[in-house]
Write a protein that holds these residues in place. Structure first.
Motif, PDB file in Angstrom:
ATOM      1  N   GLN A  85      -5.767  -2.714 -13.254  1.00 48.82           N
ATOM      2  CA  GLN A  85      -6.930  -3.559 -12.988  1.00 48.82           C
ATOM      3  C   GLN A  85      -6.504  -4.893 -12.388  1.00 48.82           C
ATOM      4  O   GLN A  85      -7.125  -5.377 -11.425  1.00 48.82           O
ATOM      5  CB  GLN A  85      -7.708  -3.808 -14.279  1.00 48.82           C
ATOM      6  CG  GLN A  85      -8.917  -4.739 -14.104  1.00 48.82           C
ATOM      7  CD  GLN A  85      -9.986  -4.151 -13.216  1.00 48.82           C
ATOM      8  OE1 GLN A  85     -10.564  -3.117 -13.540  1.00 48.82           O
ATOM      9  NE2 GLN A  85     -10.264  -4.799 -12.075  1.00 48.82           N
ATOM     10  N   GLU A  86      -5.457  -5.491 -12.902  1.00 47.69           N
ATOM     11  CA  GLU A  86      -4.965  -6.763 -12.361  1.00 47.69           C
ATOM     12  C   GLU A  86      -4.395  -6.575 -10.964  1.00 47.69           C
ATOM     13  O   GLU A  86      -4.570  -7.440 -10.095  1.00 47.69           O
ATOM     14  CB  GLU A  86      -3.928  -7.354 -13.308  1.00 47.69           C
ATOM     15  CG  GLU A  86      -4.519  -7.847 -14.622  1.00 47.69           C
ATOM     16  CD  GLU A  86      -3.469  -8.172 -15.664  1.00 47.69           C
ATOM     17  OE1 GLU A  86      -3.548  -9.262 -16.250  1.00 47.69           O
ATOM     18  OE2 GLU A  86      -2.569  -7.324 -15.901  1.00 47.69           O
ATOM     19  N   ASN A  87      -3.743  -5.442 -10.724  1.00 45.29           N
ATOM     20  CA  ASN A  87      -3.308  -5.117  -9.368  1.00 45.29           C
ATOM     21  C   ASN A  87      -4.507  -5.003  -8.433  1.00 45.29           C
ATOM     22  O   ASN A  87      -4.491  -5.516  -7.312  1.00 45.29           O
ATOM     23  CB  ASN A  87      -2.523  -3.801  -9.355  1.00 45.29           C
ATOM     24  CG  ASN A  87      -1.042  -3.991  -9.597  1.00 45.29           C
ATOM     25  OD1 ASN A  87      -0.273  -4.252  -8.666  1.00 45.29           O
ATOM     26  ND2 ASN A  87      -0.624  -3.858 -10.838  1.00 45.29           N
ATOM     27  N   LEU A  88      -5.547  -4.335  -8.907  1.00 42.18           N
ATOM     28  CA  LEU A  88      -6.754  -4.157  -8.105  1.00 42.18           C
ATOM     29  C   LEU A  88      -7.383  -5.501  -7.761  1.00 42.18           C
ATOM     30  O   LEU A  88      -7.778  -5.747  -6.605  1.00 42.18           O
ATOM     31  CB  LEU A  88      -7.749  -3.281  -8.863  1.00 42.18           C
ATOM     32  CG  LEU A  88      -9.089  -3.009  -8.181  1.00 42.18           C
ATOM     33  CD1 LEU A  88      -8.889  -2.250  -6.883  1.00 42.18           C
ATOM     34  CD2 LEU A  88     -10.011  -2.219  -9.125  1.00 42.18           C
ATOM     35  N   ASP A  89      -7.474  -6.399  -8.737  1.00 45.26           N
ATOM     36  CA  ASP A  89      -8.056  -7.726  -8.498  1.00 45.26           C
ATOM     37  C   ASP A  89      -7.271  -8.477  -7.422  1.00 45.26           C
ATOM     38  O   ASP A  89      -7.856  -9.145  -6.551  1.00 45.26           O
ATOM     39  CB  ASP A  89      -8.070  -8.542  -9.792  1.00 45.26           C
ATOM     40  CG  ASP A  89      -9.018  -7.973 -10.836  1.00 45.26           C
ATOM     41  OD1 ASP A  89      -9.926  -7.204 -10.456  1.00 45.26           O
ATOM     42  OD2 ASP A  89      -8.849  -8.295 -12.026  1.00 45.26           O
ATOM     43  N   PHE A  90      -5.946  -8.366  -7.487  1.00 48.67           N
ATOM     44  CA  PHE A  90      -5.109  -9.067  -6.502  1.00 48.67           C
ATOM     45  C   PHE A  90      -5.269  -8.459  -5.108  1.00 48.67           C
ATOM     46  O   PHE A  90      -5.500  -9.175  -4.130  1.00 48.67           O
ATOM     47  CB  PHE A  90      -3.640  -9.010  -6.927  1.00 48.67           C
ATOM     48  CG  PHE A  90      -2.694  -9.553  -5.898  1.00 48.67           C
ATOM     49  CD1 PHE A  90      -2.683 -10.906  -5.588  1.00 48.67           C
ATOM     50  CD2 PHE A  90      -1.825  -8.705  -5.218  1.00 48.67           C
ATOM     51  CE1 PHE A  90      -1.828 -11.407  -4.620  1.00 48.67           C
ATOM     52  CE2 PHE A  90      -0.960  -9.200  -4.255  1.00 48.67           C
ATOM     53  CZ  PHE A  90      -0.956 -10.557  -3.962  1.00 48.67           C
TER      54      PHE A  90
END
Length: 204
Positions: free
Chosen positions: A90-95
């Motif tokens: 999810q944090e990868n996706l946000d970035f």
């Protein structure tokens, strides 16, 4: 139909030469096939503008393939996309989605379809799950031109069939390289490469 990609290039490597000339029309789904080492991936990188030809040209929407086009009009299934391994998916996706436009609702729809665990870190995923995450990004980019290199690599039969349908139903133009015989059902033109040359072109 309007012509949106025109390729007339020569690229020389130490033990390999690529020399091809072809065009792609708006809305076409074009499959590139050929043995390993025939130049399929090199050709996609030339169209995307990651590589430059030694001579000749690539035109995408009547322009040179540039960073600006890659931010809006075209997108490549980024096998070279580097995950941040110690943060969640999810944090990868946000970035990643902060770097260019994605239809984030479509991204999450595909992530749910592929049953991807956003709470996990990338190193906890299988190679197939990593590929599905990249496919979710590609198909939610809403790019007018998608470039896909072996899109069903490491996928099971069920998900390969899903990707086949996604290619066929995509509203934009797709140029994809694959050894997957199943994906031939999704294209309306096949370009056969051998040792850097076009052996033949088949049109449905």
């Amino acid at each position: 139909m309007s012509e949106i990609v025109k390729v007339d290039v020569f690229k020389k490597f130490k033990n390999f030469e690529l020399k091809v000339n072809f065009s792609v029309n708006e809305g076409e789904k074009v499959l590139i096939q050929g043995p390993n080492g025939s130049g399929k991936t090199t050709l996609l990188y030339l169209i995307y503008g990651v590589l430059n030809p030694d001579s000749g040209y690539v035109r995408v929407f009547n322009k040179n393939p540039t960073v600006e086009l890659r931010k809006s009009e075209m997108y490549m299934l980024e096998e070279y996309l580097i995950f941040l391994e110690n943060i969640s998916l999810q944090e990868n996706l946000d970035f990643i989605t902060s770097l260019r436009y994605f239809n984030i609702n479509k991204t999450h729809e595909l992530i749910n379809k592929f049953d991807l665990p956003l709470y996990k870190k990338p190193y906890q995923l299988s190679s197939g799950q990593r590929r599905l995450f990249k496919l979710a990004l590609a198909f939610s980019s809403e790019a007018k031109l998608l470039l896909l290199d072996e899109p069903t690599s490491n996928l099971d039969i069920e998900n390969s069939k899903v990707v086949k349908d996604m290619i066929r139903e995509y509203s934009g133009t797709i140029i994809f390289a694959s050894h997957d015989i199943l994906l031939k059902e999704s294209c309306n033109k096949t370009i056969y490469l051998r040792t850097g040359k076009i052996e033949r072109i088949e049109i449905k």
